[in-house]
Design a protein around this motif. Sequence first.
Motif, PDB file in Angstrom:
ATOM      1  N   GLU A 102     -51.578  54.288  62.106  1.00  0.00           N
ATOM      2  CA  GLU A 102     -51.300  55.710  61.978  1.00  0.00           C
ATOM      3  C   GLU A 102     -50.339  55.971  60.817  1.00  0.00           C
ATOM      4  O   GLU A 102     -50.487  56.947  60.082  1.00  0.00           O
ATOM      5  N   SER A 103     -49.361  55.061  60.626  1.00  0.00           N
ATOM      6  CA  SER A 103     -48.360  55.253  59.574  1.00  0.00           C
ATOM      7  C   SER A 103     -48.980  55.148  58.182  1.00  0.00           C
ATOM      8  O   SER A 103     -48.682  55.961  57.296  1.00  0.00           O
ATOM      9  N   VAL A 104     -49.846  54.144  57.979  1.00  0.00           N
ATOM     10  CA  VAL A 104     -50.502  53.984  56.674  1.00  0.00           C
ATOM     11  C   VAL A 104     -51.339  55.216  56.348  1.00  0.00           C
ATOM     12  O   VAL A 104     -51.325  55.724  55.217  1.00  0.00           O
ATOM     13  N   ALA A 105     -52.061  55.711  57.360  1.00  0.00           N
ATOM     14  CA  ALA A 105     -52.874  56.904  57.145  1.00  0.00           C
ATOM     15  C   ALA A 105     -51.994  58.098  56.791  1.00  0.00           C
ATOM     16  O   ALA A 105     -52.336  58.906  55.917  1.00  0.00           O
ATOM     17  N   GLN A 106     -50.832  58.233  57.463  1.00  0.00           N
ATOM     18  CA  GLN A 106     -49.949  59.363  57.205  1.00  0.00           C
ATOM     19  C   GLN A 106     -49.384  59.328  55.791  1.00  0.00           C
ATOM     20  O   GLN A 106     -49.253  60.377  55.144  1.00  0.00           O
ATOM     21  N   VAL A 107     -49.033  58.142  55.290  1.00  0.00           N
ATOM     22  CA  VAL A 107     -48.519  58.041  53.919  1.00  0.00           C
ATOM     23  C   VAL A 107     -49.574  58.544  52.935  1.00  0.00           C
ATOM     24  O   VAL A 107     -49.288  59.322  52.017  1.00  0.00           O
ATOM     25  N   GLY A 108     -50.824  58.118  53.149  1.00  0.00           N
ATOM     26  CA  GLY A 108     -51.903  58.576  52.279  1.00  0.00           C
ATOM     27  C   GLY A 108     -52.086  60.077  52.329  1.00  0.00           C
ATOM     28  O   GLY A 108     -52.275  60.739  51.298  1.00  0.00           O
ATOM     29  N   ILE A 109     -52.037  60.628  53.542  1.00  0.00           N
ATOM     30  CA  ILE A 109     -52.200  62.074  53.692  1.00  0.00           C
ATOM     31  C   ILE A 109     -51.117  62.818  52.920  1.00  0.00           C
ATOM     32  O   ILE A 109     -51.395  63.805  52.218  1.00  0.00           O
ATOM     33  N   MET A 110     -49.870  62.344  53.033  1.00  0.00           N
ATOM     34  CA  MET A 110     -48.771  63.049  52.371  1.00  0.00           C
ATOM     35  C   MET A 110     -48.849  62.944  50.854  1.00  0.00           C
ATOM     36  O   MET A 110     -48.461  63.861  50.131  1.00  0.00           O
ATOM     37  N   ILE A 111     -49.351  61.807  50.356  1.00  0.00           N
ATOM     38  CA  ILE A 111     -49.557  61.697  48.911  1.00  0.00           C
ATOM     39  C   ILE A 111     -50.595  62.715  48.458  1.00  0.00           C
ATOM     40  O   ILE A 111     -50.423  63.437  47.474  1.00  0.00           O
ATOM     41  N   SER A 112     -51.688  62.818  49.214  1.00  0.00           N
ATOM     42  CA  SER A 112     -52.745  63.770  48.854  1.00  0.00           C
ATOM     43  C   SER A 112     -52.286  65.213  48.981  1.00  0.00           C
ATOM     44  O   SER A 112     -52.706  66.074  48.213  1.00  0.00           O
ATOM     45  N   HIS A 113     -51.407  65.490  49.972  1.00  0.00           N
ATOM     46  CA  HIS A 113     -50.933  66.859  50.144  1.00  0.00           C
ATOM     47  C   HIS A 113     -50.137  67.332  48.936  1.00  0.00           C
ATOM     48  O   HIS A 113     -50.011  68.549  48.733  1.00  0.00           O
ATOM     49  N   LEU A 114     -49.610  66.404  48.146  1.00  0.00           N
ATOM     50  CA  LEU A 114     -48.968  66.788  46.889  1.00  0.00           C
ATOM     51  C   LEU A 114     -49.938  66.641  45.722  1.00  0.00           C
ATOM     52  O   LEU A 114     -50.025  67.517  44.862  1.00  0.00           O
ATOM     53  N   ALA A 115     -50.700  65.526  45.693  1.00  0.00           N
ATOM     54  CA  ALA A 115     -51.556  65.250  44.537  1.00  0.00           C
ATOM     55  C   ALA A 115     -52.683  66.267  44.394  1.00  0.00           C
ATOM     56  O   ALA A 115     -52.989  66.707  43.274  1.00  0.00           O
ATOM     57  N   LEU A 116     -53.317  66.652  45.508  1.00  0.00           N
ATOM     58  CA  LEU A 116     -54.420  67.611  45.411  1.00  0.00           C
ATOM     59  C   LEU A 116     -53.946  68.975  44.900  1.00  0.00           C
ATOM     60  O   LEU A 116     -54.567  69.541  43.985  1.00  0.00           O
ATOM     61  N   PRO A 117     -52.854  69.559  45.455  1.00  0.00           N
ATOM     62  CA  PRO A 117     -52.390  70.828  44.886  1.00  0.00           C
ATOM     63  C   PRO A 117     -51.952  70.710  43.424  1.00  0.00           C
ATOM     64  O   PRO A 117     -52.195  71.632  42.630  1.00  0.00           O
TER      65      PRO A 117
END
Length: 409
Positions: free
Chosen positions: A16-31
């Motif tokens: 779950e933690s690895v997935a969350q790190v990826g999500i948070m990177i995308s939440h900045l990178a995509l915008p």
Amino acid sequence: MTLWRHRDFRLLWAGESVAQVGIMISHLALPLLAATALGATPWEMGLLVAAERGAFLLIGLPAGVLLDRVRRLPVMIGANLARFALIASIPAAWAAGVLTFGHLLAVALLAGVATVLFDVGYQSVLPAVVGRAGLVEGNAKLESTRAAAEAAGPAMGGGLVQLAGAAAAVLLDAVGYLVSAALLARMRTRETVPPRDPGRTVRAEMAEGLRYVLGHRLLRPIVLCTGTANLFGGVLAAVSVLFLSRELRQPPAVVGLVLAAGSAAGVLAAVTAGAWIRRLGQGRTLVLALLATGPVALVLPLTTPGAGLAWFALGTAAVAYGGVVYNVAQVSFRQAVCPDHLLGRMNASIRFLVWGTIPLGGLLGGALGELAGLRATLLVTAVGFVLCPVWLLVSPLRRLRDLPAPAQT
């Protein structure tokens, strides 16, 4: 036995933690990719936030029915593999010179569908992994790494965007989902799937989950409070990157560091949440966590370049701290009080109701940003965070130190 020694919990926690790190990177990178390379407007940024979270409105309830009928771990693994394929298509399209804003929206929406299945799945499988007695410790640990991901993800994402570009930063997110799937596949927990009544329709089972949540005198105010907080969280998500990068003209690395500084408070909150719950009780913690921290968000519109960026970090840090303490208390309670056969539908119903407000907040934030400006939208967000605990103050929760046992609710 401490959960540090629990093999399957460690694997679930790590996955779950690895997935969350990826999500948070995308939440900045995509915008950032949308705002800088694709020239997105405030309204389009709101659409992107809505697409990322809109799946909770589209499939949140049937996802709960599905996850009450099947083993949840295989669904979570499949969701991670789907997210890998979808997110990896973004750097591939960028490299080929064919990436469009429409592509970003489609990936955000479809990856959001997989996220719904994963999130409802891990919250529903946790009691089977750790037992009811381990829920507070388990949720505190899961919240600690989610908060750490919120802190580290933007900083990592901002640095990666500045060094290698937003599309390359998204690739790290995709790889994270593969790692998460591999970790979950090693778990040995064997879930019990309740026998299905062939006479029950999907609609009837969705309605049962909603009736349970909305008819529960303590879950109902929790849902209303969380949904209100998430609505204004969606407003904030829609305008934060644009405000920092375009209006204040900050480079990607600085944007990431400012967002990370605010989120770092969530890590401290997860570490200290158990102590607050033991000292104050779950009921008082639910009310006081948001009541004490929400007003600090009023400093958000004071943000200026240079040293004035500290106002943004302070405001988001207060919101993150109160939100994480609140979440540890309320998630542990709802998992403990709910019967096993309703866990998937209960979690999905709550996610539908409280996460479904995030895309609405994203659209509201985009519209307000266009009409009133980004700084005025931050003020609206702050006022919303101040008001959201009102649902708890007018409910039975304000009088409770400890939440009643399931038989009493």
